[in-house]
Scaffold this motif. Structure first.
Motif, PDB file in Angstrom:
ATOM      1  N   ALA A 192       0.830  -1.205   0.000  1.00 28.18           N
ATOM      2  CA  ALA A 192       0.000   0.000   0.000  1.00 28.18           C
ATOM      3  C   ALA A 192       0.866   1.257   0.000  1.00 28.18           C
ATOM      4  N   ASN A 193       1.949   1.250   0.768  1.00 30.39           N
ATOM      5  CA  ASN A 193       2.848   2.407   0.793  1.00 30.39           C
ATOM      6  C   ASN A 193       3.501   2.635  -0.574  1.00 30.39           C
ATOM      7  N   ILE A 194       3.888   1.554  -1.241  1.00 30.33           N
ATOM      8  CA  ILE A 194       4.507   1.686  -2.569  1.00 30.33           C
ATOM      9  C   ILE A 194       3.478   2.184  -3.583  1.00 30.33           C
ATOM     10  N   PHE A 195       2.247   1.725  -3.471  1.00 30.64           N
ATOM     11  CA  PHE A 195       1.196   2.220  -4.369  1.00 30.64           C
ATOM     12  C   PHE A 195       0.978   3.725  -4.160  1.00 30.64           C
ATOM     13  N   MET A 196       1.007   4.177  -2.912  1.00 33.05           N
ATOM     14  CA  MET A 196       0.851   5.603  -2.623  1.00 33.05           C
ATOM     15  C   MET A 196       2.057   6.401  -3.109  1.00 33.05           C
TER      16      MET A 196
END
Length: 780
Positions: free
Chosen positions: A756-760
């Motif tokens: 999720a952090n990488i997607f953000m």
């Protein structure tokens, strides 16, 4: 129309009289807690037109002079170097209180003392002498934090220490010298950094603690080192004691004999201290404290983590030291006893209890507690709108020697009354563990618990020694330690439980049984609140409605008619075997990701109520401890999260303290203005609504952009396929039904947070670039 400048002066006078009329019941740091800008704006909300015409810099200069804070002002006699009177009661500048007339101070010496106890002068020699020791201590602490996370510090820590060494030397204008603690390559790198990165440090950063006092610039810079040495010599010859006054930032000069006399009078008056002579009680105190903490741990009154935090290392403790601060704001200048116990054996316990109980007291006494002078003024202002009259009297109470004269037994009993008032049987709610569970457990269950605790402790110790001290796992010391640990735990478990503890444990077991019975009888549900340490009790029907509402809003789950566990295990094992046979993964990676056919089971979904949000929505949590994909999820998280943390540290906010540091750096850049806006955003159900295929593409793009073609020897295509299994094959049980997640990832799976952090990162990349161009602050 009235003069706004005079109105402000009148309000400051009124505030000053109220503020300094209080005694010991005001917080020690009261002066530091006042927001003067907010203070002025609260008093003149409707005078914006008048306030715009005020030159504040000139006003405060005149204001300081009118209250006796300027040296050039002749109407007060306290500006003289040998004066022994108190200069005003204002808070705009410090001064000196001299009750030792035998010491005659020169103008330079008086000006140095007037800077106050918080002033720090630039002393290159002292800084150079302490630099190596401080850097070595800092490096040791940083490496210890890395070891706690089971990460090798490596070269970045040494590089950081080398750069910090250069910065410290530049701060004190000392040419760079070779550091004997650094190797030759690090010293060469240090010299290169010094040649290319010489910092221009302004003077106001070197001496940042001195008060901002306006004075004429002198062509000759004061030699503070010489002045300090001369003052020390004068004080020794004249038997003078130099102390910071209590509840202020002012130096107090007093006679040594008066100081000792007042100390003896205080000891006699309070009768609170007993002389132990020359006997050193420290070893016995350490032994008794550690023994008591061990008893609490064995009785399971404290957790293992709390026990490790509170335990005493004999090499790190020493007895406390008593000194006094003169109360210059009271007649006769009595003394306040201060015990410096930073290394005392009980300081950890004291801090632990303070962190635990102070929030409870603050919550209970929020209506009657005054934390600062500014809060007092606000409360008086609100109260005076409806209650103040001409005959109103303001009374203050001062409890003499409160801390010293608190009855010890009654103090502990009052603590118990506070907990009873709050209806607390334990502090920290869901983390509570029943006392002496062995007293109500059958022998077979005790043996299982004993084996589980032994294996957990032994494996953690073995992993730590193997990783950080390179001790082979086949070493005989591990078998010997395991045998001794088993005997110790067995003796602890089989030791007879005191009758009182046995009765208490049985009573608690009955209470827990009663709570369970009531929950079933009234169809209730009990849950731990989201982002909190409290229990939530609600109707089962209403809680199910919240869960079904979440299902319908997200539309991220589909019901499965048959149990897919066996098929899922076969699919994962087949894929790992294929990767290993094609040399796409190594043997240790293969073993680490392989699921256990015997212990694997479907995940379980439950919800935690978000009591901090309106209408108390729910957050889905999956218990994936024994899920088939858990090992792959943990492995991917361990190899990819460090990359994200390293590459995105400039936009990552870890906690509140980290946010404050970022804000301070932002203010120093000069970008902070009165018109600056702070914006926050909240992404609803991020983990649940994550696009699966798109997020995997962003994962590969992230690694590729930062120069990775392989991670730990695994190609990016293989990493994508492993992540696909974690995301796509998420099957869980809720109620009596089986569901599969079709959007997002499991909230509870290790790798979901990193993904999720990488997607953000992809989503915010363009926004962060714009913020960097304009010099603004962004963090998530």
């Amino acid at each position: 129309m009235s003069d706004p400048k005079k109105k402000i002066e009148g309000e400051i006078d009124r505030f000053d009289d109220v503020f300094h009329g209080h005694g010991d019941d005001i917080d020690v740091n009261e002066d530091e807690n006042i927001d003067y800008d907010q203070f002025f704006s609260d008093f003149h909300k409707n005078d914006d037109t008048n306030m715009e015409n005020i030159d504040y810099e000139q006003f405060f200069t005149e204001r300081a002079a009118s209250r006796g804070q300027r040296i050039e002002q002749p109407r007060r006699n306290c500006h003289r170097p040998d004066s022994n009177s108190i200069v005003g009661r204002g808070f705009l500048a410090p001064t000196v209180i001299n009750e030792a007339p035998q010491v005659k101070l020169t103008e330079d010496e008086y000006q140095l003392l007037k800077l106050g106890p918080r002033f720090i002068y630039n002393d290159p020699k002292t800084a150079s002498r302490r630099r190596l020791t401080e850097l070595a201590t800092l490096q040791r602490k940083i490496e210890a934090r890395f070891h706690e996370k089971k990460v090798s510090p490596g070269r970045p820590v040494h590089q950081f220490i080398a750069e910090l060494d250069i910065m410290l030397q530049n701060l004190h204008d000392i040419p760079v010298k070779s550091n004997p603690r650094l190797n030759q390559s690090q010293q060469q790198q240090q010299q290169q950094n010094h040649q290319h990165n010489v910092l221009d440090i302004p003077d106001d950063m070197i001496i940042s603690s001195q008060p901002q006092i306006r004075r004429n610039r002198s062509s000759k810079k004061p030699n503070y080192s010489r002045l300090v040495k001369r003052l020390k010599h004068k004080f020794r010859l004249a038997n003078v004691v130099l102390r910071k006054t209590d509840k202020s930032k002012v130096f107090h000069l007093g006679k040594l004999e008066d100081y000792q006399k007042r100390s003896e009078e205080y000891m006699t008056k309070t009768n609170a201290y007993q002389c132990l002579g020359t006997h050193d009680p420290l070893p016995d105190l350490i032994q008794r404290t550690n023994q008591y903490l061990l008893q609490l741990r064995l009785a399971k009154w404290v957790t293992q983590k709390q026990y490790e935090i509170l335990s005493i290392n004999p090499n790190e403790v020493e007895l406390a030291h008593l000194y006094y601060l003169p109360k210059a704001h009271k007649p006769g200048t009595p003394l306040r006893p201060i015990i410096a116990g930073l290394k005392h054996p009980t300081i950890k316990i004291s801090k632990f209890l303070d962190d635990l109980l102070r929030p409870l007291f603050n919550q209970m006494a929020i209506e009657t507690n005054v934390t600062s002078g500014f809060e007092l003024v606000k409360k008086l202002q609100d109260w005076s709108r409806t209650n103040i009259r001409q005959d109103t009297l303001l009374c203050t109470a001062d409890v003499t020697d409160l801390y010293t004269m608190v009855p010890q037994v009654e103090g502990v009993l009052s603590l118990r009354k506070m907990l009873d008032h709050l209806k607390l049987k334990q502090v920290d709610g869901p983390s509570f563990i029943r006392l002496n569970q062995s007293a109500i457990r059958p022998q077979q269950q005790q043996q299982i618990e004993l084996q589980h605790e032994h294996d957990g402790i032994a494996s953690r110790i073995q992993d730590y020694l193997v990783q950080f001290y390179q001790i082979p796992r086949t070493a005989s010391i591990f078998q010997e330690y395991s045998y001794q640990l088993w005997n110790y735990l067995y003796q602890s478990y089989s030791a007879p439980v005191p009758y009182k503890d046995r009765i208490l444990a049985q009573q608690q077991a009955q209470i827990v049984t009663s709570i369970r019975k009531k929950i079933r009888q009234h169809h209730l549900v009990i849950r731990v609140t989201d982002k909190g340490h409290h229990f939530y009790i609600g109707s089962t029907k209403e809680f199910d409605k919240k869960a079904q509402k979440f299902f319908s809003e997200t539309n991220a789950y589909v019901e499965v008619t048959e149990n897919p566990l066996t098929e899922l295990l076969n699919k994962i094992i087949k894929f790992l075997n294929s990767c290993y046979s094609k040399n796409l993964i190594l043997k240790w990676q293969y073993d680490k990701m392989m699921p256990d056919r015997v212990k694997s089971e479907l995940s379980h979904l439950y919800f935690n109520p978000k009591t901090h949000k309106e209408n108390i929505p729910v957050r889905p949590i999956e218990n994936t401890i024994r899920a088939a994909t858990t090992n792959i999820s943990k492995f991917l998280d361990q190899i990819i999260r460090p990359i994200f943390d390293q590459k995105c540290h400039t936009t990552t906010i870890i906690d509140g303290a980290h946010l404050i540091k970022r804000m301070k750096r932002y203010v120093r850049t000069g970008a902070f203005k009165p018109s600056t806006l702070f914006c926050t955003f909240d992404i609803h159900n991020l983990y649940t609504m994550l696009p699966q295929d798109e997020s995997l593409n962003v994962l590969v793009e992230f690694l590729h952009v930062h120069g990775y073609r392989k991670v730990k020897g695994i190609a990016l295509d293989t990493i994508r396929k492993l992540a696909l299994i974690v995301i796509k094959e998420n099957v869980f049980v809720y109620g009596n039904k089986i569901y599969q997640q079709t959007t997002g990832g499991a909230m509870g799976s290790s790798f979901t947070l990193t993904l999720a952090n990488i997607f953000m990162w992809k989503w915010q990349k363009e926004f962060v670039r714009q913020q960097d161009i304009t010099g603004e602050l962004f963090g998530r």
